[in-house]
Design an enzyme around this catalytic site. Structure first.
Site, mmCIF file in Angstrom:
data_model
loop_
_atom_site.group_PDB
_atom_site.id
_atom_site.type_symbol
_atom_site.label_atom_id
_atom_site.label_comp_id
_atom_site.label_asym_id
_atom_site.label_seq_id
_atom_site.Cartn_x
_atom_site.Cartn_y
_atom_site.Cartn_z
ATOM 1 C CD GLU A 72 46.808 31.224 49.608
ATOM 2 O OE1 GLU A 72 46.471 32.032 48.733
ATOM 3 O OE2 GLU A 72 46.624 29.980 49.493
ATOM 4 C CG HIS A 82 44.356 37.640 51.404
ATOM 5 N ND1 HIS A 82 45.609 37.129 51.640
ATOM 6 C CD2 HIS A 82 43.966 37.146 50.211
ATOM 7 C CE1 HIS A 82 45.960 36.356 50.631
ATOM 8 N NE2 HIS A 82 44.991 36.346 49.745
ATOM 9 C CD GLU A 95 47.879 36.527 39.241
ATOM 10 O OE1 GLU A 95 47.211 37.497 38.821
ATOM 11 O OE2 GLU A 95 47.373 35.428 39.498
#
Lengths: 714, 714
Positions: free
Chosen positions: A403, A401, A506
Site C-alpha cells: 500500500e 502487499h 469491500e
C-alpha cells in the site's frame, strides 16, 4: 463454422444494380457504394476512407478548412458524426487547423495471437489500417500522423508525431478529439474522475445529462445499437476523461499535471488509441478484444512463471473490523493467523495467501503519512521468512502487499529492494494499493519540491509502467488496487494480471450508501470490465455479518456469489471470505475450489445491461465448461441452450442455483445444489432469484455418473 | 433436455433456512415463503392465492371492504399491483362491492394438445387454476365466480355468472377490471379503437402518455421484464380496449352497443379471459401459447379439409391502380386474368388464387352501399363455373372473396347461399372484408330499424362467430380482413385461419404517410402477432413501382420481403406481387415457392422490440428448417448458432441475404444467394442491411451437395 468453411455456391447481384434509380437515394450512400474498398480520395476537399474487413464500419477522414475530422458510418449510416481531431502544443506548433494531407497508406492485418492467459486463448486481430500524414500549411513546419484501425467490432485511432525539427521536447496542452454522437443515447457511466479510483456506482441516463465521464462509457442508441468509448495502450500519456460539449458530443479531457500541462513528451511519440466499440448486442461488447488488439505484443520472453490462480487472504476481516491493518491487539497479519490461512489455502488447493498489514507503516493516519511505509520491514509479529518457508512446504505462496497511499516517491525509492526481497522469498504476486484523496499524489519535482498530482495523470501512468516493468524483472505478477483504468497493458506485460478500478466487494462491508446494489454486477461487465480483468474479490459466504457490521450486508444471494467467479473475469480471483465461513458451508464452497481462472473460450448467452448476464467459459486446461448467470433485483427465468458443449458427449452439470424461495433481501442462503446429465443438444432453465444467480460446472460424465444420473433410473 | 430428463442427484436447502433472520425481510415475502403452494386463506380479511407451476408467478385475490381485487407477483415482487375486479350490471344486481368469498377450489392441469396446423405442433397447457365464488352480502342476492389460471408465462382470469334467480337476462354496463402497473413502463401500442381495424403504426412511449389503447399492448419494465395484455376466447362479449386511469393503471373499456350497453347477456355466461403475459425476454412473448391455452379445444370433428398453404391473387394490381375492383375496362377479376393467375399458381405449386372484385356490388361508392353486394352473383366477365373447373384441372382452388363493407345484415342474409355455392365450386378458403368507417356497421334491430354499430362491439363479435361456424359447416377456411382482434379462436375453430387487424403490405402502395416504415415489421411480431397469425401479404418484388404509384414504395430490401414469410406467421400466406414481377426474379422467388406455412416448432434466436428479430421454424412435413431475420432502419450483424438443427446431420443452408451494398433506401435489390454446408455445431453470421433481412432454408444435404459444397474443394 468458421469463415474458412463458407464456400460460396452461387453469388449474384440480383438483379444487376438497378436499385439506384430511386429519388430518395442519398448522395452519401451512393458515394459509399461507388467507392472502392479501402482508400479513396474525394475530389472536392481532402477526404480519405477506410472500412472494416466485413465492410460494415467505415471511417471517413476529412479536412474542413484545414481542420482534421473523422466520422464513423455503419452500413452507410452515421454512428459518429464528423468530429474534431487535433493536438494543441506548447514549445512546438499545434496541429489544430491549417493542415493538409501529404501522404497516406493502408494496410490490412489478419492474424491470430495467443494470450499466455486470459478469457480466451486465441485472439483474432483483423483490421484495416489507414495512416494519414498531415502537414501544417503555414510556418513553422510540422507533421503529424493520424492512424485509424477499423475492425468489424469497432474503431481505434491515435496521433503520432515523428522525429522532426522543432519537436524534440514539447507539451500537449489540449487534445481536441471529439466523439459526436448521433443522438441522446442512453449511457451507463460514472463521472470524469481525475482522482479516486473510479469507485462509484454507474448511473444510467441520457447522454445529455452528463457533464464529464470516465471511460469505459457504454451507450445504447435509439436503434438498439451499443457503443463503448475507451482508450487502449495508455503507457506514457495522461488518462482520458470525457467532457460533454453541445447536446451529445464528448470531447477528450485529459487529466493534467499539477502545472496544468496535459502531457510532457518528445518526438517521436504516439498517443494512446481512442477506441469506439460498436455492437448489435450488449454481449458482443464483452467478447470484443479490440482494446487488446490495439496494444503492443508481449514484451516478456519468458512467461512460464506467470500463473493465474486463486487466493485467500487476511483482508476481509479488516473490512469487517474484527482485525486491523495496524499493529496491536487486533493486528491481522500475525504469524499465527497467516499460518491459518496458509493451511486453509493448501487444503483447498489455492495458490496464494495475501497478507495485508504485514509491513511497517500502518499505524496512525497512513493515508496522510505515506512516507512512513516500509516495503521491506515486517511488523514484529509477522515472521516473513518463516512464513515463506512454511507456505512453500505447503505448496502455497505468500502474496505481497504494497500500500503506497499515494506516496509514489517513497514507493519508487524502495520498489527494487522490495521486489528483490519478495522474489527471494518465493512471492510471485504483489497486490499494490494507491489509496489517496483528491489531488494528493506526492511527487518530488526536479527542484526537490513536493508537488501534488492527480491520481490519473501522466505522472501516475509513468509510475504504473515503471512498476510493471520492475515487477517483470523480478518475475512478479501485479494486482493493482486504486489503479488507473486498464487499457489492455496486460497484452504487452502479461504480469499485469488484474486490478480494481471499480467498486468491489469491500463496499458491502462498510459503504454508507448501503453497499453495492443488486444491479451493480450486471452493469460493470458492460462498462468497467470491458477494459480488463477486475479483482472484485467475490465469494462472501457470510452475507449478513450482523455482529461485525450490523448496518451493512452483501446484497446478493449465496448462489450469486458463486456465479461472480465466472461472470467477472480475473486471472487472480480471491476467495474473499474468512476460512471459517467457507468451512461452515462446504458444499457451495466446492464450486470455488473447482472454478478455474484461465480460459480457452468465453461466450455470452444472455445479456441485458443493468438487468442480467449469463456467461459461459471453457477451462483452458480441461474439457470443463463453467456457466455464471446473475441478475439484478428482479428474479429471472432464462433458457440456456448448452450448444457450446462438445457434441456427442455426456456431461454432468453441477448446478449451484438459488432455491425456490431465495431472495437476496429475505432469504439469501436458500440454495439448491443438483447434478444432472446434459448433452450439447439440451437446454437448461436458469432460475435466478431476486438479487440472485446460478453457477454451473459442466464436466465430462464418467460411466458411474451416467449410471447414477440417467433418467432410466427414475 | 426435457423436464422429464432432469434427475435430481442431490437437492438441499443450504443451510437449512437460516436466511430469515435479517431485519430487512419484508412481511410480504415471508408470507409467501410460509404459505403452502396452491391456496391459502389469510386470517385478516379474505385473501386467496395461486401460483404458477414453477412457483415464479403468483396471483393474490383479496376483498378490500368487500370489493374484489387481484395482484400478480413474480419471485415475490409485484408485477401488477392490487387492481379492481367487478361487473356493473343492469336488470340484475352488480358485482362491485359488498362481496364475500363463499367457496373456492383449485385445480392443476398439465397436458399437451396438438394443433391441426400452426407455428408449433404440440402445445403444453400447464397451469394452476383458482376458482372463487363471490356472493353479494346485501339484497338482492347474487353470485359471481372469478377464475384465475396461472401459467409459468402469465396469467388469465375471467368472470362467470352461473344460472341463478334474477340473472336470466341482464346487461353489462361496465367491467371494472384494472391492470395497475408498477411503474411508467415503455409501451408499444396503438390507440383504443372501437372502429377501424387496428390499422395504425405502433407508437413507443411511456405508459403515462397513453389515453386509450387496443390490445395486444406490450410493455418493457424498468427491470427489463416484458408484459403484454390482451384477451382470450372473445366469443359473445364486447372487445376490450384499455383506458388509462391514474399515472399507470389501465382499466377495461369495453366497446359498447349503439345504445351504450356494453354486453347483452344471460346466465349462465362467461366473459373472455383477460390475459397478462410476462417474460424475461421479448422472444419469450412470441413463443408463449397462453392465449391459445385459454381457448376451448377444437370443436370440429373433421379437420382433414383444413390445409395451410400459399396463394396468389388479383389484389395488388388494384392497390397499384392498374386494375379495378369495379367492372369496366380495367376490371381485374376477368376470366382471362384469373386464368393467368391460375396458371401461375399451378406452375409454382401454390394452393389458391384469390380473386377480388369478382362479384356484383363494387361499382359506385361500395363502402356506403354495402347492401348492393351480392355474394353469389359474378360479374359477366368472370366465368365462375368455368374458372373453378379450370382451376381444379390445374390442381389449384379459387379463394372466395366477400367484402361486406360493414353491411352485416346483407351479408348474413346471403351467407349460407354464398358458402353453398363456394363449396360446390371447390372453394376451400374465403377472404372476408369489413371495410367501414366510424360507428357505421349496419344492424337491423328487433323493430326492423337500422342501427349503426361500432366495428368491435358485441354485435360484430357475434357476427364473426356466426361466420366461422357457417364456414365450418361448408368446409371453408376463413381469412378475415378489417377483423376484430384475434383472441385465439382458431383453437376452437381451426378453420379460422388468419386475419388482418394491423397495417399490412397494402399501406405501402398508397398510404399518404409514406407506408410502413422499416421498423413496422419488428414491432408487430411483439404486439399484434402475439394474438394470432396475420395475413400480412408479404413478397412484393417490385419494391418501387414508380410508374403505378410514384409517391409510394416498399420500405424494405428484397431479402426482407422473403424473411417476412418466416417472421410473420400465417397458415395462409400470399405471394402478393404480380406474376410478372416474380417471373422477372426467379432466383429469390424460389424461396417463396419452398417456404412452408405449417410448422412443427418455432424458436426465437434474436429479439429486440422495434429493432430486430430472428425466428427459426421447423417444417411440419419435412426435416427442413427455415430462418427469417429482419431489422429496422439500422443494419445489423447478428450471430446465429444453428443448434436447433438435428445433430450429426449435414444441411445445406440456402441463404437469401442482403448484398454487401444493400440498403432499403438506395439499393433495395442488392441480394446475395449462396449455399453452404452447415451442422448444428456451427454458427452463421446474419448480415442485415438497413431496412433489410435474411431468409434461409436449411435442408438435409445430399451426397452431391456434400461433394460440391465441402470446404476441401476450395
Amino acid at each position: 463454422m468458421s469463415n474458412k468453411l463458407n464456400r460460396v455456391w452461387r453469388k449474384e447481384m440480383y438483379p444487376p444494380n438497378n436499385g439506384n434509380k430511386r429519388k430518395s437515394v442519398s448522395t452519401r450512400i451512393l458515394l459509399v457504394a461507388l467507392l472502392a474498398f479501402g482508400l479513396s480520395k474525394c475530389a472536392a476537399g481532402q477526404s480519405l476512407q477506410v472500412s472494416s474487413p466485413n465492410g460494415v464500419l467505415r471511417v471517413v477522414f476529412s479536412l474542413q478548412d484545414g481542420a482534421p475530422h473523422y466520422s464513423v458510418t455503419r452500413f452507410g449510416h452515421e454512428m459518429i458524426k464528423p468530429s474534431r481531431l487535433g493536438l494543441v502544443l506548447r514549445n512546438a506548433p499545434s496541429f489544430r487547423d491549417g493542415l493538409r494531407i501529404v501522404a497516406s497508406e493502408t494496410r490490412s492485418v489478419d492474424e491470430i495471437w495467443t494470450q499466455p492467459w486470459g478469457e480466451k486463448k486465441d485472439i483474432r486481430d483483423h483490421h484495416n489500417e489507414l495512416r494519414i500524414v498531415l502537414a501544417r500549411t503555414g510556418a513553422p513546419a510540422g507533421k503529424m500522423t493520424v492512424v485509424f484501425r477499423v475492425f468489424d467490432d469497432g474503431v481505434g485511432f491515435r496521433y503520432e508525431v515523428a522525429d522532426q525539427p522543432g519537436f524534440s521536447e514539447f507539451e500537449i496542452m489540449d487534445e481536441l478529439t471529439e466523439f459526436a454522437l448521433t443522438g441522446d443515447h442512453t449511457a451507463w457511466w460514472i463521472g470524469g474522475y481525475w482522482w479516486n479510483r473510479y469507485e462509484y456506482l454507474y448511473r444510467q441516463s441520457p447522454v445529455s445529462v452528463i457533464d464529464t465521464a470516465s471511460t469505459t462509457i457504454t451507450m445504447q442508441t435509439g436503434d438498439g445499437l451499443y457503443i463503448s468509448i475507451h482508450e487502449a495502450a495508455l503507457t506514457d500519456y495522461a488518462s482520458m476523461t470525457l467532457a460533454r460539449k453541445g447536446e451529445h458530443t464528448f470531447e477528450a479531457d485529459l487529466v493534467p499535471w499539477s502545472d496544468g500541462v496535459k502531457v510532457k513528451t518528445a518526438a517521436p511519440m504516439k498517443t494512446p488509441w481512442r477506441t469506439i466499440q460498436i455492437a448489435d448486442t450488449p454481449g458482443e461488447l464483452i467478447t470484443s478484444y479490440l482494446v487488446l488488439n490495439l496494444n503492443e505484443p508481449n514484451k516478456l520472453s519468458d512467461v512460464t512463471w506467470i500463473k493465474p490462480g486463486k487466493y485467500v487472504g487476511i483482508w476481509w476481516e479488516m473490512h469487517l473490523q474484527t482485525s486491523t491493518w495496524a499493529s496491536g491487539d487486533k493486528h491481522g497479519a500475525t504469524t499465527a493467523n497467516t499460518k491459518r490461512y496458509i493451511d486453509f489455502a493448501a487444503k483447498c488447493g489455492f495458490d496464494g495467501v495475501l497478507v495485508e498489514g504485514w509491513n511497517i507503516g500502518w499505524d496512525g493516519d497512513w493515508v496522510e503519512n505515506s512516507e512512513l511505509f516500509s516495503f521491506t520491514k515486517a511488523y514484529d509479529d509477522f515472521d516473513i521468512e518463516g512464513l515463506s518457508k512454511y507456505a512453500a512446504k505447503k505448496g502455497v505462496r505468500l502474496i505481497g502487499h504494497n500500500e503506497t497511499s499515494g506516496g509514489i516517491a517513497n514507493y519508487e525509492r524502495q520498489m527494487k529492494d522490495g521486489f528483490d526481497l519478495y522474489q527471494r522469498l518465493g512471492v510471485r504476486a504483489v497486490k499494490t494499493g494507491y489509496v489517496s484523496h483528491g489531488q494528493n499524489i506526492k511527487r518530488i519535482d526536479e527542484n526537490g519540491v513536493e508537488q501534488r498530482e492527480w491520481q490519473h495523470g501522466q505522472y501516475m501512468v509513468r509510475h504504473y509502467r515503471k512498476a510493471v516493468e520492475e515487477a517483470a524483472r523480478h518475475q512478479i505478477m501485479l494486482d493493482v488496487h486504486e489503479s488507473i483504468h486498464d487499457t489492455g497493458i496486460r497484452r504487452t506485460y502479461p504480469n499485469m494480471m488484474t486490478r480494481e478500478g471499480a467498486r468491489g466487494q469491500e463496499y458491502n462491508a462498510w459503504a454508507n450508501d448501503g453497499g453495492n446494489p443488486p444491479d451493480h454486477t450486471v452493469v460493470i461487465p458492460f462498462t468497467r470490465l470491458l477494459a480488463s480483468p477486475m479483482d472484485f474479490t467475490p465469494g462472501i459466504f457470510d452475507l449478513l455479518f450482523e455482529e461485525a457490521r450490523p448496518d451493512n450486508r452483501v446484497q446478493t444471494t449465496l448462489a450469486k456469489q458463486l456465479a461472480l467467479y465466472v461472470v467477472i473475469y480475473s486471472p487472480l480471483h480471491m476467495a474473499a471470505d474468512l476460512p471459517e465461513n467457507y468451512e461452515a458451508r462446504p458444499e457451495p464452497f466446492q464450486f470455488i475450489i473447482d472454478v478455474p481462472t484461465d480460459w480457452q473460450d468465453t461466450q455470452v448467452l444472455h445479456a441485458s445491461i443493468g438487468n442480467y448476464l449469463t456467461i459461459v467459459r471453457k477451462d483452458r486446461n480441461s474439457q470443463d465448461w463453467y456457466l455464471g448467470s446473475v441478475t439484478d433485483e428482479a428474479g429471472r427465468v432464462l433458457q440456456a441452450p448448452v450448444y457450446f458443449l462438445q457434441p456427442n458427449m455426456k456431461y454432468v452439470a453441477e448446478i449451484y442455483g438459488d432455491g425456490a424461495n431465495a431472495d437476496w433481501q429475505g432469504n439469501p442462503y436458500d440454495m439448491e445444489i443438483t447434478r444432472q446429465l446434459v448433452e450439447n443438444t439440451g437446454s437448461l432453465t436458469l432460475r435466478l432469484a431476486p438479487g440472485g444467480g446460478q453457477a454451473i460446472r459442466f464436466r465430462p460424465a464418467t460411466d458411474e455418473d451416467i449410471q447414477k444420473l440417467s433418467p432410466a433410473a427414475d
